[in-house]
Design a protein around this motif. Sequence first.
Motif, PDB file in Angstrom:
ATOM      1  N   CYS A 198       0.834  -1.212   0.000  1.00  0.00           N
ATOM      2  CA  CYS A 198       0.000   0.000   0.000  1.00  0.00           C
ATOM      3  C   CYS A 198       0.865   1.257   0.000  1.00  0.00           C
ATOM      4  O   CYS A 198       0.567   2.233  -0.705  1.00  0.00           O
ATOM      5  CB  CYS A 198      -0.932  -0.004   1.205  1.00  0.00           C
ATOM      6  SG  CYS A 198      -2.228  -1.274   1.142  1.00  0.00           S
ATOM      7  N   ALA A 199       1.957   1.259   0.788  1.00  0.00           N
ATOM      8  CA  ALA A 199       2.834   2.429   0.839  1.00  0.00           C
ATOM      9  C   ALA A 199       3.540   2.656  -0.493  1.00  0.00           C
ATOM     10  O   ALA A 199       3.648   3.793  -0.972  1.00  0.00           O
ATOM     11  CB  ALA A 199       3.851   2.252   1.965  1.00  0.00           C
ATOM     12  N   ARG A 200       4.002   1.566  -1.139  1.00  0.00           N
ATOM     13  CA  ARG A 200       4.690   1.714  -2.426  1.00  0.00           C
ATOM     14  C   ARG A 200       3.738   2.207  -3.516  1.00  0.00           C
ATOM     15  O   ARG A 200       4.092   3.089  -4.310  1.00  0.00           O
ATOM     16  CB  ARG A 200       5.306   0.382  -2.837  1.00  0.00           C
ATOM     17  CG  ARG A 200       6.466  -0.038  -1.945  1.00  0.00           C
ATOM     18  CD  ARG A 200       6.993  -1.401  -2.360  1.00  0.00           C
ATOM     19  NE  ARG A 200       8.004  -1.897  -1.431  1.00  0.00           N
ATOM     20  CZ  ARG A 200       8.581  -3.100  -1.535  1.00  0.00           C
ATOM     21  NH1 ARG A 200       8.236  -3.939  -2.528  1.00  0.00           N
ATOM     22  NH2 ARG A 200       9.490  -3.471  -0.649  1.00  0.00           N
ATOM     23  N   LEU A 201       2.522   1.669  -3.533  1.00  0.00           N
ATOM     24  CA  LEU A 201       1.548   2.121  -4.530  1.00  0.00           C
ATOM     25  C   LEU A 201       1.147   3.580  -4.309  1.00  0.00           C
ATOM     26  O   LEU A 201       0.920   4.326  -5.270  1.00  0.00           O
ATOM     27  CB  LEU A 201       0.308   1.225  -4.497  1.00  0.00           C
ATOM     28  CG  LEU A 201       0.480  -0.209  -5.009  1.00  0.00           C
ATOM     29  CD1 LEU A 201      -0.804  -1.009  -4.800  1.00  0.00           C
ATOM     30  CD2 LEU A 201       0.864  -0.204  -6.493  1.00  0.00           C
ATOM     31  N   ALA A 202       1.062   3.996  -3.033  1.00  0.00           N
ATOM     32  CA  ALA A 202       0.710   5.393  -2.751  1.00  0.00           C
ATOM     33  C   ALA A 202       1.809   6.342  -3.240  1.00  0.00           C
ATOM     34  O   ALA A 202       1.518   7.426  -3.770  1.00  0.00           O
ATOM     35  CB  ALA A 202       0.470   5.574  -1.258  1.00  0.00           C
ATOM     36  N   ARG A 203       3.067   5.932  -3.074  1.00  0.00           N
ATOM     37  CA  ARG A 203       4.171   6.782  -3.555  1.00  0.00           C
ATOM     38  C   ARG A 203       4.199   6.842  -5.076  1.00  0.00           C
ATOM     39  O   ARG A 203       4.467   7.891  -5.665  1.00  0.00           O
ATOM     40  CB  ARG A 203       5.503   6.243  -3.030  1.00  0.00           C
ATOM     41  CG  ARG A 203       5.706   6.389  -1.530  1.00  0.00           C
ATOM     42  CD  ARG A 203       7.143   6.107  -1.155  1.00  0.00           C
ATOM     43  NE  ARG A 203       7.297   6.026   0.291  1.00  0.00           N
ATOM     44  CZ  ARG A 203       7.303   4.887   0.975  1.00  0.00           C
ATOM     45  NH1 ARG A 203       7.139   3.729   0.344  1.00  0.00           N
ATOM     46  NH2 ARG A 203       7.447   4.907   2.282  1.00  0.00           N
ATOM     47  N   VAL A 204       3.935   5.691  -5.743  1.00  0.00           N
ATOM     48  CA  VAL A 204       4.021   5.641  -7.208  1.00  0.00           C
ATOM     49  C   VAL A 204       2.881   6.413  -7.843  1.00  0.00           C
ATOM     50  O   VAL A 204       3.068   7.174  -8.809  1.00  0.00           O
ATOM     51  CB  VAL A 204       4.044   4.183  -7.682  1.00  0.00           C
ATOM     52  CG1 VAL A 204       3.898   4.098  -9.209  1.00  0.00           C
ATOM     53  CG2 VAL A 204       5.336   3.514  -7.253  1.00  0.00           C
ATOM     54  N   ARG A 205       1.672   6.273  -7.298  1.00  0.00           N
ATOM     55  CA  ARG A 205       0.488   6.851  -7.918  1.00  0.00           C
ATOM     56  C   ARG A 205       0.220   8.290  -7.486  1.00  0.00           C
ATOM     57  O   ARG A 205      -0.709   8.924  -7.999  1.00  0.00           O
ATOM     58  CB  ARG A 205      -0.732   5.998  -7.591  1.00  0.00           C
ATOM     59  CG  ARG A 205      -0.650   4.593  -8.163  1.00  0.00           C
ATOM     60  CD  ARG A 205      -1.823   3.753  -7.693  1.00  0.00           C
ATOM     61  NE  ARG A 205      -1.760   2.392  -8.229  1.00  0.00           N
ATOM     62  CZ  ARG A 205      -2.637   1.416  -7.930  1.00  0.00           C
ATOM     63  NH1 ARG A 205      -3.637   1.680  -7.089  1.00  0.00           N
ATOM     64  NH2 ARG A 205      -2.503   0.222  -8.459  1.00  0.00           N
ATOM     65  N   SER A 206       0.971   8.800  -6.534  1.00  0.00           N
ATOM     66  CA  SER A 206       0.702  10.157  -6.047  1.00  0.00           C
ATOM     67  C   SER A 206       1.246  11.182  -7.027  1.00  0.00           C
ATOM     68  O   SER A 206       2.269  10.981  -7.687  1.00  0.00           O
ATOM     69  CB  SER A 206       1.353  10.361  -4.676  1.00  0.00           C
ATOM     70  OG  SER A 206       2.763  10.255  -4.786  1.00  0.00           O
ATOM     71  N   THR A 207       0.559  12.290  -7.112  1.00  0.00           N
ATOM     72  CA  THR A 207       1.001  13.398  -7.955  1.00  0.00           C
ATOM     73  C   THR A 207       1.967  14.276  -7.175  1.00  0.00           C
ATOM     74  O   THR A 207       1.832  14.421  -5.949  1.00  0.00           O
ATOM     75  CB  THR A 207      -0.206  14.233  -8.405  1.00  0.00           C
ATOM     76  OG1 THR A 207      -0.901  14.704  -7.240  1.00  0.00           O
ATOM     77  CG2 THR A 207      -1.137  13.404  -9.260  1.00  0.00           C
ATOM     78  N   PRO A 208       2.961  14.864  -7.811  1.00  0.00           N
ATOM     79  CA  PRO A 208       3.911  15.723  -7.074  1.00  0.00           C
ATOM     80  C   PRO A 208       3.222  16.944  -6.489  1.00  0.00           C
ATOM     81  O   PRO A 208       2.377  17.578  -7.121  1.00  0.00           O
ATOM     82  CB  PRO A 208       4.936  16.113  -8.158  1.00  0.00           C
ATOM     83  CG  PRO A 208       4.236  15.907  -9.460  1.00  0.00           C
ATOM     84  CD  PRO A 208       3.279  14.786  -9.253  1.00  0.00           C
ATOM     85  N   GLY A 209       3.577  17.251  -5.237  1.00  0.00           N
ATOM     86  CA  GLY A 209       2.990  18.390  -4.536  1.00  0.00           C
ATOM     87  C   GLY A 209       1.793  18.059  -3.678  1.00  0.00           C
ATOM     88  O   GLY A 209       1.283  18.921  -2.967  1.00  0.00           O
ATOM     89  N   SER A 210       1.297  16.850  -3.723  1.00  0.00           N
ATOM     90  CA  SER A 210       0.132  16.455  -2.913  1.00  0.00           C
ATOM     91  C   SER A 210       0.598  15.849  -1.594  1.00  0.00           C
ATOM     92  O   SER A 210       1.701  15.303  -1.489  1.00  0.00           O
ATOM     93  CB  SER A 210      -0.733  15.445  -3.682  1.00  0.00           C
ATOM     94  OG  SER A 210       0.017  14.273  -3.966  1.00  0.00           O
ATOM     95  N   ASP A 211      -0.279  15.951  -0.593  1.00  0.00           N
ATOM     96  CA  ASP A 211       0.029  15.393   0.725  1.00  0.00           C
ATOM     97  C   ASP A 211      -0.217  13.892   0.715  1.00  0.00           C
ATOM     98  O   ASP A 211      -1.336  13.435   0.447  1.00  0.00           O
ATOM     99  CB  ASP A 211      -0.833  16.054   1.802  1.00  0.00           C
ATOM    100  CG  ASP A 211      -0.511  17.534   1.931  1.00  0.00           C
ATOM    101  OD1 ASP A 211       0.637  17.905   1.606  1.00  0.00           O
ATOM    102  OD2 ASP A 211      -1.410  18.296   2.339  1.00  0.00           O
ATOM    103  N   LEU A 212       0.831  13.133   1.035  1.00  0.00           N
ATOM    104  CA  LEU A 212       0.716  11.677   1.049  1.00  0.00           C
ATOM    105  C   LEU A 212       0.338  11.193   2.439  1.00  0.00           C
ATOM    106  O   LEU A 212       0.871  11.667   3.455  1.00  0.00           O
ATOM    107  CB  LEU A 212       2.047  11.049   0.621  1.00  0.00           C
ATOM    108  CG  LEU A 212       2.467  11.245  -0.836  1.00  0.00           C
ATOM    109  CD1 LEU A 212       3.830  10.631  -1.071  1.00  0.00           C
ATOM    110  CD2 LEU A 212       1.449  10.610  -1.765  1.00  0.00           C
TER     111      LEU A 212
END
Length: 463
Positions: A198-212
């Motif tokens: 879940c953590a790896r997918l959140a990093r890969v799919r997140s857009t730059p500048g958004s709060d993870l």
Amino acid sequence: MTTGADVRDILELGGTDPENTGIISKKDIINSDKKKSKKSTETLTFKRPEGMHREVYALLYSDKKDTPPLLPSDTTQGYQTVKAKLGCKKVRPWKWMPFSNPARKDGAIFYHWRRVADEGKDYPFARFNKTVQVPVYSEQEYQMYLHDDGWTKAETDHLFDLCRRFDLRFIVIHDRYDHQQFRKRSVEDLKERYYNICARLARVRSTPGSDLKIPVFDAGHERRRKEQLERLYSRTPEQVSEEEYLIQELRKIESRKKEREKKAQDLQKLITAADTTTEMRRAERKATKKKLPQKKELEKPTVPETAGIKFPDFKSSGVTLRSQRMKLPSSVGQKKIKALEQMLTELGVDLNPMPTEEIVQMFNELRSDQVLLYELKQAYASCEYELQMLRHRYEALAKAGGLGPVTGDWPNTDGQLGVSLDDLKSEGKDAIIDVVGAPLTPNSRKRRESASSSSSIKKVKKP
């Protein structure tokens, strides 16, 4: 001459009323009808018996009140429940109709009563069906980001399938996990693999500048927590009792430590007070020798409240006696007052001297210094006694063979300390200082002294 009525009035024997004396007055003739009417209206009143509550007694029947009702009456609104007011409108029709729950995927149909106006609407309780959003990954994402040597893709797919079925209830997932086809995994291993993906997918799919919001799971901490809980649960009764005993001893040690710190603070206050008073006396003597102009009231250095006596200041308006300034405050105990009187008699000082301005000031200073001296003597005696007890305990342990030979000079009866630091820093120093025992009282001190003296006598008598 005094009549019989006067004698009865003086002795408070009663009978002074006209009815008792038999003398007819003017008022009796005029108000004779009123008295008769009052007597006729008077009724017997019963006193409330002991043990009966006032509310219960008020419910009883008496002549002054109306008779209790035979049937319950509902004439007042009060705090009663409001009855349903039925109108003349038509009743809303209800119908036995089928319904299906959108939360179910098997398409089961059930029946229940429902209003005709609500026909065709969704099942109202379907909104409470909350599901966990388990992420889905593709083959390409797995090969690029989620590959792990300890886990195969089939095993990872099986884990995520169980997570969707049982809504991340990992205890149930571990129970339904296929341990025959795949490796045997613990609950922590399953959680660690799921949250890492879940953590790896959140990093890969997140857009730059958004709060993870990346989920974090510490598998090592969870394993240590469960291991510690298992040890705590598998304790024997002996271990539990030993732990309770150690906790009690720790509390005793902490209480003894607080008492010793308090004693040290009190002793330090007394020492500083003695130093300040001596410095103040020296300054006054130097000033008198140099014949410098002095004021009647010199500014005194700040002295702790526990040192000496703090006499109240009479600055209120009005006339006051100067002898009131010699009165001891209520904070001074009876024991100190008796010691003060004894010291004053030994010095040959009058207990109540002539209260002139100079005598009052000097007499109060003398008594304050005497109280300070008395407190210093008490602190010195307690410290000397503790040193003697430590010396006896050290000698007893040394003779028993628990410690090395006794070296160094211990305090004499004069109180001069000659203990070397090497002896206190030896390997048996923890056995010397008793931090567990209860604080010594005068009775316990006497018992310990008698026991130590008797044991020393028995050792001397042995051949």
